[in-house]
Design a protein around this motif. Structure first.
Motif, PDB file in Angstrom:
ATOM      1  N   SER A  27       0.810  -1.214   0.000  1.00  0.00           N
ATOM      2  CA  SER A  27       0.000   0.000   0.000  1.00  0.00           C
ATOM      3  C   SER A  27       0.845   1.267   0.000  1.00  0.00           C
ATOM      4  N   CYS A  28       1.869   1.292   0.859  1.00  0.00           N
ATOM      5  CA  CYS A  28       2.671   2.514   1.005  1.00  0.00           C
ATOM      6  C   CYS A  28       3.689   2.689  -0.123  1.00  0.00           C
ATOM      7  N   CYS A  71       0.147   5.038  -0.850  1.00  0.00           N
ATOM      8  CA  CYS A  71      -0.745   5.439   0.252  1.00  0.00           C
ATOM      9  C   CYS A  71       0.065   5.947   1.441  1.00  0.00           C
TER      10      CYS A  71
END
Length: 85
Positions: free
Chosen positions: A45-46, A51
């Motif tokens: 995700s990051c 994100c």
């Protein structure tokens, strides 16, 4: 690794480039699979989706500091595994 981002000059170079990319993708996928589920979700995700740690931490039920620590530890592990592969 820089060769993975260059443009192939011949059809043979294109095939070699595709094989190198596929090999790298396989290594990264195998390394990601070694992570715990929450750590894998943090990294994906990051790093891959861009994100913010804050939002991902909330989604995973982690506090920000713990998520940040886990992300850094997961990235260190991935780096170590990819260098060894």
């Amino acid at each position: 690794i820089l060769g993975l981002f260059s443009s192939p000059e011949t059809p043979e170079d294109f095939i070699i480039l595709q094989q190198e990319r596929t090999g790298l993708q396989d290594r990264v996928q195998r390394a990601l699979a070694l992570l715990e589920e929450k750590d894998r979700a943090l990294v994906w995700s990051c790093i891959c989706e861009g994100c913010q740690v804050t939002g991902v931490a909330e989604t995973l039920g982690l506090d920000y500091d713990n998520a940040r620590y886990r992300l850094k530890a997961a990235l260190r592990s991935l780096s170590r595994w990819l260098k060894a592969a």
